[in-house]
Design a protein around this motif. Structure first.
Motif: not given
Length: 137
Positions: A41-48
């Motif tokens: 979930n944190y990675l998804e925010q970072i990739l955005v």
């Protein structure tokens, strides 16, 4: 390790994983998260955030995923950290201090120089260090 936040470390880790992918193959979030030990979930925010900065691109669909939009030699560590708002700016104009401003301006310049190495250079450094490691059981 105190000057880079967890967000910055996770972001750089994800970029290194994507940079190591041959033929610019798409990687899904779960693959990157697994390889980098990053909460998905944190990675998804970072990739955005990295996508908005045009460092990575995403392709939707069952065979979709993420890949670098630029070559690793064209992306600096500083760009990644600045995109993620990690440790590269000290104060905004609302809290600037005329007495300390010259110090922080100079420190900012030095940090930019320090983090100016490219993702390719960082990856080469990391690979050279991992080759020199010895594991004992």
């Amino acid at each position: 390790m105190a000057i880079v936040s967890t967000k910055g470390m996770y972001g750089l880790t994800a970029i290194i994983i994507l940079a190591r992918e041959k033929d610019e193959k798409l990687l899904q979030i779960k693959q990157i998260a697994s390889q980098g030990d990053i909460p998905p979930n944190y990675l998804e925010q970072i990739l955005v955030l990295l996508k908005k900065s045009e460092i990575v691109e995403s392709i939707r669909g069952a065979s979709g995923g993420y890949r670098l939009l630029k070559k690793p030699s064209e992306i600096s560590v500083y760009q990644v950290l600045k995109t993620l708002d990690c440790c590269v700016s000290f104060a905004d104009s609302k809290t600037s201090n005329q007495i300390l401003e010259p110090f922080f301006e100079e420190t900012q310049k030095k940090m930019e120089e320090f983090f100016s190495l490219t993702i390719q250079e960082l990856d080469e450094f990391l690979l050279s260090k991992s080759k020199n490691m010895m594991y004992y059981i």
